[in-house]
Design a protein around this motif. Structure first.
Motif, PDB file in Angstrom:
ATOM      1  N   MET A   1       0.843  -1.168   0.000  1.00  0.00           N
ATOM      2  CA  MET A   1       0.000   0.000   0.000  1.00  0.00           C
ATOM      3  C   MET A   1       0.897   1.242   0.000  1.00  0.00           C
ATOM      4  SD  MET A   1      -2.814   1.233   2.838  1.00  0.00           S
ATOM      5  CE  MET A   1      -2.369  -0.100   3.858  1.00  0.00           C
ATOM      6  N   GLU A   2       0.576   2.162  -0.860  1.00  0.00           N
ATOM      7  CA  GLU A   2       1.361   3.387  -0.983  1.00  0.00           C
ATOM      8  C   GLU A   2       0.716   4.492  -0.155  1.00  0.00           C
ATOM      9  OE1 GLU A   2       2.761   6.506  -4.457  1.00  0.00           O
ATOM     10  OE2 GLU A   2       1.903   4.582  -4.998  1.00  0.00           O
ATOM     11  N   ALA A   3       1.529   5.213   0.569  1.00  0.00           N
ATOM     12  CA  ALA A   3       1.050   6.332   1.372  1.00  0.00           C
ATOM     13  C   ALA A   3       1.622   7.625   0.816  1.00  0.00           C
ATOM     14  CB  ALA A   3       1.479   6.157   2.824  1.00  0.00           C
ATOM     15  N   VAL A   4       0.852   8.686   0.939  1.00  0.00           N
ATOM     16  CA  VAL A   4       1.306  10.013   0.527  1.00  0.00           C
ATOM     17  C   VAL A   4       1.464  10.840   1.797  1.00  0.00           C
ATOM     18  CG1 VAL A   4       0.718  12.090  -0.770  1.00  0.00           C
ATOM     19  CG2 VAL A   4       0.083   9.838  -1.670  1.00  0.00           C
ATOM     20  N   PRO A  34      -5.177   4.602   1.348  1.00  0.00           N
ATOM     21  CA  PRO A  34      -6.506   4.131   0.945  1.00  0.00           C
ATOM     22  C   PRO A  34      -7.160   3.334   2.069  1.00  0.00           C
ATOM     23  CG  PRO A  34      -4.787   2.958  -0.253  1.00  0.00           C
ATOM     24  CD  PRO A  34      -4.112   3.981   0.577  1.00  0.00           C
ATOM     25  N   SER A  35      -8.442   3.486   2.195  1.00  0.00           N
ATOM     26  CA  SER A  35      -9.191   2.742   3.198  1.00  0.00           C
ATOM     27  C   SER A  35      -9.494   1.358   2.660  1.00  0.00           C
ATOM     28  CB  SER A  35     -10.500   3.468   3.518  1.00  0.00           C
ATOM     29  OG  SER A  35     -11.302   2.659   4.328  1.00  0.00           O
ATOM     30  N   GLU A  36      -9.259   0.381   3.477  1.00  0.00           N
ATOM     31  CA  GLU A  36      -9.563  -0.993   3.079  1.00  0.00           C
ATOM     32  C   GLU A  36     -10.786  -1.509   3.817  1.00  0.00           C
ATOM     33  OE1 GLU A  36      -6.103  -3.435   3.389  1.00  0.00           O
ATOM     34  OE2 GLU A  36      -4.875  -2.042   2.250  1.00  0.00           O
ATOM     35  N   GLU A  37     -11.492  -0.619   4.460  1.00  0.00           N
ATOM     36  CA  GLU A  37     -12.667  -1.016   5.222  1.00  0.00           C
ATOM     37  C   GLU A  37     -13.892  -1.017   4.316  1.00  0.00           C
ATOM     38  OE1 GLU A  37     -13.156   0.915   8.968  1.00  0.00           O
ATOM     39  OE2 GLU A  37     -11.022   1.324   9.089  1.00  0.00           O
ATOM     40  N   LYS A  38     -14.328  -2.206   3.949  1.00  0.00           N
ATOM     41  CA  LYS A  38     -15.463  -2.347   3.047  1.00  0.00           C
ATOM     42  C   LYS A  38     -16.756  -1.863   3.685  1.00  0.00           C
ATOM     43  CE  LYS A  38     -17.885  -5.654   0.179  1.00  0.00           C
ATOM     44  NZ  LYS A  38     -18.117  -7.044  -0.118  1.00  0.00           N
ATOM     45  N   HIS A  39     -16.887  -2.022   4.996  1.00  0.00           N
ATOM     46  CA  HIS A  39     -18.140  -1.672   5.643  1.00  0.00           C
ATOM     47  C   HIS A  39     -18.463  -0.186   5.536  1.00  0.00           C
ATOM     48  CE1 HIS A  39     -15.402  -0.720   8.972  1.00  0.00           C
ATOM     49  NE2 HIS A  39     -16.336   0.083   9.389  1.00  0.00           N
ATOM     50  N   ILE A  40     -17.479   0.658   5.359  1.00  0.00           N
ATOM     51  CA  ILE A  40     -17.749   2.086   5.186  1.00  0.00           C
ATOM     52  C   ILE A  40     -18.568   2.295   3.915  1.00  0.00           C
ATOM     53  CG2 ILE A  40     -16.697   4.334   4.677  1.00  0.00           C
ATOM     54  CD1 ILE A  40     -14.399   3.515   6.526  1.00  0.00           C
ATOM     55  N   THR A  41     -18.184   1.642   2.833  1.00  0.00           N
ATOM     56  CA  THR A  41     -18.923   1.753   1.582  1.00  0.00           C
ATOM     57  C   THR A  41     -20.310   1.149   1.729  1.00  0.00           C
ATOM     58  OG1 THR A  41     -16.853   1.599   0.361  1.00  0.00           O
ATOM     59  CG2 THR A  41     -18.857   1.195  -0.881  1.00  0.00           C
ATOM     60  N   GLU A  42     -20.407   0.015   2.401  1.00  0.00           N
ATOM     61  CA  GLU A  42     -21.706  -0.631   2.586  1.00  0.00           C
ATOM     62  C   GLU A  42     -22.633   0.250   3.407  1.00  0.00           C
ATOM     63  OE1 GLU A  42     -20.733  -4.396   4.307  1.00  0.00           O
ATOM     64  OE2 GLU A  42     -20.071  -5.240   2.401  1.00  0.00           O
ATOM     65  N   LYS A  43     -22.116   0.871   4.474  1.00  0.00           N
ATOM     66  CA  LYS A  43     -22.937   1.756   5.287  1.00  0.00           C
ATOM     67  C   LYS A  43     -23.408   2.949   4.472  1.00  0.00           C
ATOM     68  CE  LYS A  43     -21.052   0.793   9.865  1.00  0.00           C
ATOM     69  NZ  LYS A  43     -20.312   1.355  11.001  1.00  0.00           N
ATOM     70  N   THR A  44     -22.527   3.487   3.657  1.00  0.00           N
ATOM     71  CA  THR A  44     -22.887   4.619   2.821  1.00  0.00           C
ATOM     72  C   THR A  44     -23.990   4.227   1.846  1.00  0.00           C
ATOM     73  OG1 THR A  44     -20.648   5.485   2.989  1.00  0.00           O
ATOM     74  CG2 THR A  44     -21.991   6.327   1.192  1.00  0.00           C
ATOM     75  N   GLU A  45     -23.876   3.051   1.247  1.00  0.00           N
ATOM     76  CA  GLU A  45     -24.895   2.575   0.306  1.00  0.00           C
ATOM     77  C   GLU A  45     -26.226   2.348   1.019  1.00  0.00           C
ATOM     78  OE1 GLU A  45     -26.581   1.398  -3.329  1.00  0.00           O
ATOM     79  OE2 GLU A  45     -24.837   2.596  -2.792  1.00  0.00           O
ATOM     80  N   LYS A  46     -26.190   1.744   2.198  1.00  0.00           N
ATOM     81  CA  LYS A  46     -27.429   1.523   2.952  1.00  0.00           C
ATOM     82  C   LYS A  46     -28.062   2.853   3.323  1.00  0.00           C
ATOM     83  CE  LYS A  46     -26.084  -2.918   4.871  1.00  0.00           C
ATOM     84  NZ  LYS A  46     -25.636  -3.623   6.071  1.00  0.00           N
TER      85      LYS A  46
END
Length: 79
Positions: A1-4, A34-46
Motif C-alpha cells: 500500500m502506498e502512502a502520501v 486508501p481505506s480498506e474497510e469495506k463496511h464504510i462503503t456498505e454503510k454509505t450505500e445503505k
C-alpha cells in the motif's frame, strides 16, 4: 500500500477540516492511505437507500397491524 505524506501549515487545513485550536501556528503532517474497510462503503450505500425511501410511505396513522391487514387484502396475500 502506498502512502502520501505532506507537511503543511495548520492554517491551510483549518478552513476545510475541524482541528483543535492548539494546532494553530504549527506544521502538520498529513498522511493519506486508501481505506480498506469495506463496511464504510456498505454503510454509505445503505444510508443512501434508506434516504431514498424516506417519505415514500405516507403517514396514515394506522397501527402496524392495520397496515398489515390492509396490505394483505390489497395484494390478496395469503398469510
Amino acid at each position: 500500500m502506498e502512502a502520501v505524506r505532506r507537511f503543511v501549515d495548520a492554517e491551510k487545513l483549518m478552513s476545510i477540516l475541524a482541528l483543535p485550536e492548539k494546532y494553530r501556528n504549527h506544521k502538520l503532517e498529513i498522511i493519506v492511505i486508501p481505506s480498506e474497510e469495506k463496511h464504510i462503503t456498505e454503510k454509505t450505500e445503505k444510508s443512501r437507500i434508506l434516504k431514498s425511501l424516506a417519505g415514500s410511505i405516507p403517514n396514515t396513522n394506522l397501527t402496524l397491524e392495520e397496515l398489515r391487514k390492509e396490505r394483505l387484502e390489497k395484494y390478496d396475500i395469503d398469510d
